[in-house]
Each structure stands twice: as structure tokens, then as C-alpha cells.
Design a protein around this motif. Structure first.
Motif, mmCIF file in Angstrom:
data_model
loop_
_atom_site.group_PDB
_atom_site.id
_atom_site.type_symbol
_atom_site.label_atom_id
_atom_site.label_comp_id
_atom_site.label_asym_id
_atom_site.label_seq_id
_atom_site.Cartn_x
_atom_site.Cartn_y
_atom_site.Cartn_z
ATOM 1 N N LYS A 380 0.848 -1.191 0.000
ATOM 2 C CA LYS A 380 0.000 0.000 0.000
ATOM 3 C C LYS A 380 0.881 1.238 0.000
ATOM 4 C CE LYS A 380 -3.751 2.172 2.633
ATOM 5 N NZ LYS A 380 -4.598 2.084 3.867
ATOM 6 N N ILE A 381 0.400 2.310 -0.649
ATOM 7 C CA ILE A 381 1.152 3.558 -0.690
ATOM 8 C C ILE A 381 0.248 4.713 -0.307
ATOM 9 C CG2 ILE A 381 0.678 3.909 -3.159
ATOM 10 C CD1 ILE A 381 3.488 5.237 -3.314
ATOM 11 N N GLU A 382 0.832 5.705 0.355
ATOM 12 C CA GLU A 382 0.128 6.926 0.713
ATOM 13 C C GLU A 382 1.127 8.071 0.669
ATOM 14 O OE1 GLU A 382 -1.437 6.154 4.552
ATOM 15 O OE2 GLU A 382 0.509 6.210 5.564
ATOM 16 N N VAL A 383 0.618 9.315 0.681
ATOM 17 C CA VAL A 383 1.513 10.459 0.598
ATOM 18 C C VAL A 383 1.067 11.535 1.577
ATOM 19 C CG1 VAL A 383 0.186 11.426 -1.322
ATOM 20 C CG2 VAL A 383 2.530 12.209 -0.944
ATOM 21 N N GLU A 384 2.062 12.140 2.223
ATOM 22 C CA GLU A 384 1.842 13.326 3.054
ATOM 23 C C GLU A 384 2.544 14.474 2.350
ATOM 24 O OE1 GLU A 384 3.500 12.374 6.804
ATOM 25 O OE2 GLU A 384 1.948 10.906 7.346
ATOM 26 N N SER A 385 1.829 15.575 2.123
ATOM 27 C CA SER A 385 2.420 16.647 1.324
ATOM 28 C C SER A 385 1.943 18.015 1.785
ATOM 29 C CB SER A 385 2.067 16.442 -0.154
ATOM 30 O OG SER A 385 2.737 17.377 -0.966
ATOM 31 N N THR A 386 2.858 18.980 1.692
ATOM 32 C CA THR A 386 2.550 20.381 1.990
ATOM 33 C C THR A 386 3.011 21.221 0.807
ATOM 34 O OG1 THR A 386 2.895 20.009 4.360
ATOM 35 C CG2 THR A 386 2.886 22.291 3.587
ATOM 36 N N PRO A 387 2.097 21.923 0.147
ATOM 37 C CA PRO A 387 2.490 22.744 -1.005
ATOM 38 C C PRO A 387 3.597 23.725 -0.646
ATOM 39 C CG PRO A 387 0.106 22.571 -0.898
ATOM 40 C CD PRO A 387 0.637 21.945 0.363
ATOM 41 N N GLY A 388 4.621 23.730 -1.474
ATOM 42 C CA GLY A 388 5.742 24.630 -1.255
ATOM 43 C C GLY A 388 6.832 24.070 -0.367
ATOM 44 N N SER A 391 6.954 16.639 -0.289
ATOM 45 C CA SER A 391 6.082 15.471 -0.166
ATOM 46 C C SER A 391 6.847 14.307 0.433
ATOM 47 C CB SER A 391 5.536 15.060 -1.540
ATOM 48 O OG SER A 391 4.829 16.120 -2.149
ATOM 49 N N ASN A 392 6.115 13.438 1.109
ATOM 50 C CA ASN A 392 6.696 12.219 1.664
ATOM 51 C C ASN A 392 5.828 11.042 1.235
ATOM 52 O OD1 ASN A 392 8.122 10.335 3.065
ATOM 53 N ND2 ASN A 392 7.462 10.974 5.105
ATOM 54 N N PHE A 393 6.344 10.248 0.303
ATOM 55 C CA PHE A 393 5.636 9.068 -0.175
ATOM 56 C C PHE A 393 6.019 7.887 0.714
ATOM 57 C CE2 PHE A 393 5.539 11.858 -3.784
ATOM 58 C CZ PHE A 393 4.297 11.607 -4.376
ATOM 59 N N LYS A 394 5.030 7.338 1.390
ATOM 60 C CA LYS A 394 5.249 6.192 2.278
ATOM 61 C C LYS A 394 4.560 4.965 1.692
ATOM 62 C CE LYS A 394 5.214 9.107 6.445
ATOM 63 N NZ LYS A 394 4.607 9.310 7.782
ATOM 64 N N PHE A 395 5.332 3.877 1.571
ATOM 65 C CA PHE A 395 4.717 2.657 1.062
ATOM 66 C C PHE A 395 5.342 1.429 1.720
ATOM 67 C CE2 PHE A 395 8.325 3.306 -1.731
ATOM 68 C CZ PHE A 395 8.783 2.026 -2.051
ATOM 69 N N ARG A 396 4.627 0.341 1.600
ATOM 70 C CA ARG A 396 5.099 -0.920 2.170
ATOM 71 C C ARG A 396 4.822 -2.038 1.164
ATOM 72 N NH1 ARG A 396 0.120 -1.404 6.500
ATOM 73 N NH2 ARG A 396 -1.376 -2.436 5.097
ATOM 74 N N ILE A 397 5.620 -3.100 1.235
ATOM 75 C CA ILE A 397 5.377 -4.303 0.440
ATOM 76 C C ILE A 397 5.480 -5.518 1.352
ATOM 77 C CG2 ILE A 397 6.222 -3.260 -1.692
ATOM 78 C CD1 ILE A 397 8.834 -4.799 -1.317
#
Length: 400
Positions: A380-388, A391-397
Motif C-alpha cells: 500500500k502507498i500513501e503520501v503526506e504533502s505540503t504545497p511549497g 512530499s513524503n511518499f510512504k509505502f510498504r510491500i
């Protein structure tokens, strides 16, 4: 009239049997365990799972004897499926004619038979779960119920086999359709890219030969034409890449050194002095799809570098492992994603309507490919992001 009905039903019965592809199939321990239990519970020397063919009774599983096929005519199994009973119990002293007709069919002088017909959902007898003895005997009520229960489990195995066969047929059909779609996409992309290449080269030639003749508005139109052609070409390449990405999932699984993998991916890009990469200190991955994981990191790194207009671009990789998963993070200090667009960021053909640092628009394919690979690796993958800010893309396998 009755004879025609029986013949018609027999044809349907054999058609139903064919759906299971079990007649003359290979050995299977699951069935062997059931016949063993039947013999032990009923205290008899022989137990069988008998598949009823057109002219013979073939034993899918046998306990206590080595005969795997007998003629169907005059067999005890034929009596069983024609009896209309939930369980047919025969003893030679009480049923001398039936045993006389069966004489010479079996390898032993059986004097006791108990058989439970196995019917599919349409009511056609596929097989008979049976036990035999060389002397007359009676089954206790709990033995009868146990034999019925084992027969029921046998039929469930048949049904599971049928569903698996259907699934394989569907998978083969889908693979064929996918190959056709991929071939179509390849042909279409070629037919589109060739004229696009001509448009680009001719437009560039037109600009060069008439540099001093065109006014600024005409030059702007030509530049727009070139940029649009490049965008369409990138879009076509992205579509083809997305459909071809399934081939990566068929690659062999192997052990991977994460730092080496990441450095190999980063080396594919022109890393200048305005880029800082931080790697995890260690990471040993066991039995993972290296090709798919490489594609995931390639797309994420590419996005981190392209959608970052800062003077100093940073990308940091993090890694940890739990009992069931490998966990990764790819964090950057790039342009970020607006909160209202995060949910759609991984949808195919959905773009964020922004250009990268080189002025090129996105295709909406890269992150969709990333999500597809990760989900196929049971992750599964998700992202935490703040414009400017970034971004932090977090995923697991899944660990296998």
C-alpha cells in the motif's frame, strides 16, 4: 420415452463431470487423506473415491487396494447412483443378485459395500465415496454420518477444483486480451509517434529557416506546436509504459541490497550539485521483485526531482521492516501536492495541472504505475504533502 430421458440425463451428467477435469487426473493427498479416514472410522479394509465415467469407474483415491479402474456396468457404484438413496448399504447375504452381477469385476470377493453418491449443484452424480469389506457387516450410526461428512468434503474438493479451473480459463483469456490490447497500444503509439516526430522536426526546420521572417506571434505559435507535440509523445510513451509494466511483475523474486538498488536508480539521472540524496544506512530485502521495486523508485525519484523548483533539491530515503512488511519512505523538499488533489494523485491519467521545473506537463501515468506495482506486491502507498515544502511518499510491500 423414459429411456430417452435417461440417455439425455447421462449426457448432461458426463458434461458436468467434464467441468471438473478430474477423470484420470493425477494423485492428490487431500483425497487420499479422506479415504484413509473413511477406512479407519468405518473399520473396513478398503475405501475409494470413485469417478463415474462413460463406461468405467475410475478411482481418484484408493485405500487398501491397488485396482484403479473397473467396468461401470454391474458395479456397486452404478447401483449407488441409480438407487436414489443418500447412502446405499449392501451386504451379500441380503443382496445376492447384486453381488452376483458384480462377480469378477473387483480384485477381491467383497461381501459388503456402502456408497454415498456425490452430486453437483445441478443434481448430477459425479462420483461415489465408498467403503468395502470382504465380510458382511453393519455400520454404526456415527460411522454412517462420518462417511457422509467425508463424502461431502470430497465434493467440496471437486468444487474447489472446478472453480480453480474456471479461474485459470479466465486468467488465460484475460492474458490473451491483454496481449491484444498491448499489441494495439504499441501499434497505435507507433502510428502516432511517427507523424509526431515529423511534425516536431519539420516545425523546428521551419523555425530555423525562417527565423528572421516570422513575427513574434508566429514564433510563439510554432513553439506552442512543438511543445504540444512533445507532450503528446510523452503521453503516448507513458501509456505504453503503463501497459507494459505488468511484464515486470512476472520477473523472478530475489534478495536485494537496498542501498545498492537506490544508488543504481539515482545514477540513471543527471545528478548535479544542486541535488542532495540521503540513503538509508542499511537494508537487506529478501525474496522481492527487484524489477518492480526499481520501477517504483525510478518514478518516485523522477517526480521528486522534476517537481521541485528550489535551488537546492533534496531527496531522503528511509527504510524499516516489521514482521510482515518492508516499509519505505521517499521524502523531498519539492513543490508539494495541494490537499484537495492528494486523493486523485494515483489515478491513471489524472494530472495535477502543473508543469515540472522544465515547463513540461505531467501525464498522470507515473504514480498510477507506482500504485499498481506496490499493490501487486501486496502493499500500500500513501503520501503526506505540503504545497511549497515537499512530499513524503510512504509505502510498504509484503515480506515473503
Amino acid at each position: 420415452m423414459q429411456q430417452k430421458q435417461i440417455t439425455f440425463n447421462e449426457k448432461l451428467r458426463r458434461a458436468a463431470l467434464a467441468q471438473y477435469a478430474i477423470f484420470k487426473s493425477g494423485p492428490d493427498k487431500d483425497y487420499d487423506q479422506l479415504t484413509f479416514l473413511a477406512a479407519e472410522i468405518c473399520e473396513v479394509p478398503v475405501a475409494k473415491i470413485n469417478i463415474i465415467g462413460k463406461e468405467e469407474v475410475w478411482n481418484k483415491s484408493v485405500y487398501g487396494t491397488k485396482v484403479y479402474s473397473v467396468p461401470r456396468n454391474n458395479s456397486f457404484c452404478e447401483e449407488s447412483i441409480n438407487s436414489g438413496k443418500e447412502i446405499l448399504i449392501l451386504n451379500k447375504p441380503q443382496n445376492p443378485k447384486i453381488f452376483a452381477r458384480a462377480e469378477g469385476i473387483y480384485d477381491k470377493d467383497y461381501q459388503f459395500f456402502a456408497g454415498v453418491p456425490l452430486f453437483n449443484k445441478q443434481g448430477y452424480a459425479i462420483a461415489v465415496f465408498s467403503v468395502f469389506d470382504t465380510r458382511p457387516r453393519e455400520l454404526k450410526p456415527n460411522q454412517i454420518e462420518s462417511l457422509k461428512a467425508l463424502a461431502n468434503q470430497s465434493m467440496k474438493l471437486f468444487e474447489a477444483r472446478r472453480q480453480t479451473i474456471k479461474l485459470h480459463h479466465v486468467q488465460r483469456s484475460l492474458k490473451q486480451k491483454y496481449r491484444e490490447l498491448e499489441k494495439f497500444a504499441s501499434l497505435v503509439s507507433h502510428d502516432i509517434k511517427s507523424p509526431l516526430a515529423n511534425i516536431i522536426s519539420l516545425t523546428e526546420l521551419l523555425k530555423a529557416e525562417n527565423e528572421n521572417k516570422f513575427n513574434e506571434e508566429t514564433k510563439e505559435y510554432l513553439n506552442f506546436l512543438v511543445d504540444s507535440s512533445y507532450s503528446l509523445r510523452n503521453y503516448v510513451d507513458g501509456i505504453l509504459s503503463f501497459y507494459r509494466s505488468d511484464h515486470i511483475l512476472e520477473k523472478d523474486y530475489e534478495d536485494v541490497d537496498l542501498r545498492e538498488l537506490l544508488k543504481g536508480v539515482v545514477d540513471l539521472y543527471a545528478i548535479s550539485e544542486d541535488i542532495v540524496i540521503h540513503y538509508p544506512k542499511e537494508g537487506k530485502l529478501h525474496n522481492v521483485n527487484k524489477a518492480a521495486l526499481t520501477q517504483v523508485f525510478m518514478n518516485l525519484i523522477s517526480n521528486s526531482l522534476k517537481y521541485n523548483k528550489k535551488d537546492l533539491r533534496k531527496v531522503e530515503f528511509r527504510f524499516r521492516e516489521s514482521d510482515r512488511y518492508y516499509h519505505f519512505e521517499v521524502e523531498d523538499n519539492g513543490d508539494g501536492i495541494p490537499p484537495e488533489k492528494i486523493e486523485k494523485a494515483f489515478e491513471l491519467f489524472t494530472t495535477l495541472e502543473v508543469n515540472d521545473r522544465y515547463g513540461n506537463p505531467g501525464t498522470g501515468i507515473g504514480l498510477a504505475t507506482v500504485k499498481k506495482h506496490i499493490e501487486n506486491m501486496q502493499g500500500k502507498i500513501e503520501v503526506e504533502s505540503t504545497p511549497g515544502k515537499g512530499s513524503n511518499f510512504k509505502f510498504r510491500i509484503k515480506r515473503l
